[in-house]
Design an enzyme around this catalytic site. Structure first.
Site, PDB file in Angstrom:
ATOM      1  N   LYS A 271       0.836  -1.204   0.000  1.00 43.91           N
ATOM      2  CA  LYS A 271       0.000   0.000   0.000  1.00 43.91           C
ATOM      3  C   LYS A 271       0.871   1.253   0.000  1.00 43.91           C
ATOM      4  O   LYS A 271       0.664   2.168  -0.784  1.00 43.91           O
ATOM      5  CB  LYS A 271      -0.945   0.006   1.208  1.00 43.91           C
ATOM      6  CG  LYS A 271      -2.028   1.060   1.062  1.00 43.91           C
ATOM      7  CD  LYS A 271      -2.769   1.323   2.332  1.00 43.91           C
ATOM      8  CE  LYS A 271      -2.100   2.440   3.065  1.00 43.91           C
ATOM      9  NZ  LYS A 271      -2.617   2.713   4.377  1.00 43.91           N
TER      10      LYS A 271
ATOM     11  N   ASP B 160      -6.750   2.074   1.352  1.00 41.66           N
ATOM     12  CA  ASP B 160      -6.694   2.404   2.776  1.00 41.66           C
ATOM     13  C   ASP B 160      -8.093   2.194   3.359  1.00 41.66           C
ATOM     14  O   ASP B 160      -8.997   1.684   2.682  1.00 41.66           O
ATOM     15  CB  ASP B 160      -6.180   3.846   3.004  1.00 41.66           C
ATOM     16  CG  ASP B 160      -7.167   4.889   2.497  1.00 41.66           C
ATOM     17  OD1 ASP B 160      -8.232   4.519   1.948  1.00 41.66           O
ATOM     18  OD2 ASP B 160      -6.894   6.087   2.661  1.00 41.66           O
TER      19      ASP B 160
END
Ligand code: SF4
Length: 222
Positions: A131, A149
């Protein structure tokens, strides 16, 4: 309806996916991160700090951190306790301080001080998961990548764009369904989730995609 079905609402149709995509692109044409940074070093440090922490908080912390440690070399040689002190208002600051210094040391030793701009290299750095790597690449190079997220996860599930229970699975679903403009869609979904489609009390009346909404449940990645 079983509990499981209630948790994962109906999937968005192909047409709905295309319409959701164009609405997001229209309403969030040039969105960028809300993290303040001036270069790649500041960006990667800010993104690492932002895990489980708000961008607002990170932006309060980083000016003093960057003043004392303005680059990879300085951070690689930083005193751990000093970095901890500078970032102590951030969640998980103990681990983050260790990772920041270890990341800088590796960039200095393995990559000759240049932060790599390939996903497969970035994820080798301490404290940098997929990420974080994707957010850095999306923001810095406009790469056609998705990063998931808490906001993107919730929005994707409320709109029936994914039924995955993890951030990684949701990232794959979104990349497969949207295919292009992923970096813009990532930014759009972060901002839409943060300010409109909030976990608690989403602003549904004014919602730009309310016709496609499948659920108001506050989905969280496992
Ligand atoms: Fe989110 Fe409400 Fe819009 Fe559904 S209608 S996408 S819950 S803001």
């Amino acid at each position: 309806m079983s509990k499981k079905e209630a948790k994962y609402p109906k999937a968005a149709s192909k047409q709905e996916i295309e319409e959701i995509k164009s609405i997001f692109l229209k309403h969030y044409p040039d969105s960028v991160t809300e993290l303040n940074y001036n270069n790649l070093y500041e960006l990667i440090v800010s993104v690492m700090l932002s895990a489980q922490c708000t961008d607002k908080r990170v932006n309060i912390i980083t000016p003093a951190l960057f003043k004392k440690y303005p680059g990879i070399k300085e951070l690689a040689n930083a005193d751990l306790d000093d970095v901890k002190e500078l970032i102590k208002s951030c969640s998980f600051f103990n681990n983050k301080a260790k990772n920041l210094i270890a990341m800088a040391k590796m960039v200095l030793e393995i990559y000759k001080g240049e932060i790599p701009l390939e996903q497969k290299e970035l994820v080798k750095l301490p404290g940098v998961g997929q990420k974080t790597a994707n957010v850095v690449l999306i923001e810095y190079t406009g790469a056609n990548l998705m990063a998931v997220d808490t906001h993107v996860f919730r929005v994707a599930h409320r709109l029936g764009l994914s039924k995955a229970s993890t951030a990684k699975g949701t990232e794959e679903d979104l990349a497969k369904k949207f295919k292009t403009n992923l970096h813009q869609l990532h930014q759009a979904m972060v901002l839409f989730g943060r300010y409109k489609c909030k976990a608690v009390k989403p602003e549904c009346e004014e919602c730009i995609v309310k016709n496609y909404c499948k659920s108001k449940e506050g989905f969280k990645a496992r």
